[in-house]
Design a protein around this motif. Structure first.
Motif, short mmCIF file in Angstrom:
data_model
loop_
_atom_site.label_atom_id
_atom_site.label_comp_id
_atom_site.label_asym_id
_atom_site.label_seq_id
_atom_site.Cartn_x
_atom_site.Cartn_y
_atom_site.Cartn_z
N UNK A 28 37.14 -2.41 -29.02
CA UNK A 28 36.79 -3.22 -27.86
C UNK A 28 36.09 -2.41 -26.77
N UNK A 29 35.63 -3.12 -25.75
CA UNK A 29 34.96 -2.46 -24.62
C UNK A 29 35.98 -1.71 -23.77
N UNK A 30 35.53 -0.63 -23.14
CA UNK A 30 36.38 0.19 -22.28
C UNK A 30 36.06 -0.14 -20.83
N UNK A 31 37.11 -0.31 -20.04
CA UNK A 31 36.96 -0.61 -18.62
C UNK A 31 37.52 0.55 -17.80
N UNK A 32 36.75 1.01 -16.82
CA UNK A 32 37.18 2.08 -15.93
C UNK A 32 37.68 1.47 -14.63
N UNK A 33 38.86 1.90 -14.19
CA UNK A 33 39.46 1.39 -12.96
C UNK A 33 39.69 2.57 -12.02
N UNK A 34 39.10 2.51 -10.83
CA UNK A 34 39.30 3.54 -9.82
C UNK A 34 40.53 3.17 -9.00
N UNK A 35 41.51 4.10 -8.96
CA UNK A 35 42.78 3.84 -8.30
C UNK A 35 43.04 4.93 -7.26
N UNK A 36 43.43 4.51 -6.06
CA UNK A 36 43.82 5.45 -5.01
C UNK A 36 45.33 5.40 -4.88
N UNK A 37 45.99 6.55 -5.01
CA UNK A 37 47.44 6.59 -4.85
C UNK A 37 47.78 7.37 -3.60
N UNK A 38 48.84 6.92 -2.94
CA UNK A 38 49.26 7.52 -1.68
C UNK A 38 50.77 7.76 -1.74
N UNK A 39 51.18 9.00 -1.57
CA UNK A 39 52.59 9.35 -1.50
C UNK A 39 53.01 9.39 -0.04
N UNK A 40 54.16 8.77 0.24
CA UNK A 40 54.67 8.76 1.61
C UNK A 40 56.11 9.26 1.64
N UNK A 53 41.18 5.53 -14.22
CA UNK A 53 41.97 5.23 -15.41
C UNK A 53 41.12 4.36 -16.33
N UNK A 54 41.26 4.59 -17.63
CA UNK A 54 40.47 3.87 -18.62
C UNK A 54 41.38 2.99 -19.48
N UNK A 55 40.99 1.71 -19.63
CA UNK A 55 41.75 0.75 -20.41
C UNK A 55 40.82 0.01 -21.36
N UNK A 56 41.38 -0.44 -22.49
CA UNK A 56 40.64 -1.29 -23.42
C UNK A 56 40.77 -2.73 -22.93
N UNK A 57 39.68 -3.50 -23.00
CA UNK A 57 39.71 -4.87 -22.53
C UNK A 57 40.34 -5.82 -23.54
N UNK A 58 40.46 -5.42 -24.81
CA UNK A 58 41.01 -6.31 -25.83
C UNK A 58 42.49 -6.01 -26.08
N UNK A 59 42.82 -4.77 -26.41
CA UNK A 59 44.22 -4.44 -26.75
C UNK A 59 45.00 -3.92 -25.53
N UNK A 60 44.36 -3.75 -24.38
CA UNK A 60 44.95 -3.33 -23.10
C UNK A 60 45.70 -1.99 -23.17
#
Length: 66
Positions: A28-40, A53-60
């Motif tokens: 399946x196609x690969x989807x890139x997700x830009x994530x900002x994490x903040x520790x407090x 982070x990279x995820x597959x759009x079909x099998x997740x």
């Protein structure tokens, strides 16, 4: 006696876009997700990190990039 968690991690999605390549598990196609994490700590921000982070759009499945 009261026990309170004083550390917190918050993640926020900044954007999503199609990444080049295919999933090695299902093709399946690969989807890139830009994530900002903040520790407090006690409501005070300690650290900001931006990751992709990279995820597959079909099998997740989450895919690792080496």
């Amino acid at each position: 006696m009261c026990l309170v968690f004083v550390c917190d991690k918050e993640e926020k999605v900044l954007g999503k876009h199609v990444a080049p390549g295919v999933c090695p598990y299902c093709g399946g196609m690969v989807q890139a997700i830009d994530v900002e994490s903040q520790w407090r700590f006690c409501f005070l921000p300690l650290c900001f990190k931006t990751k992709t982070k990279y995820y597959c759009t079909i099998c997740t499945k989450r895919l690792e990039v080496f």
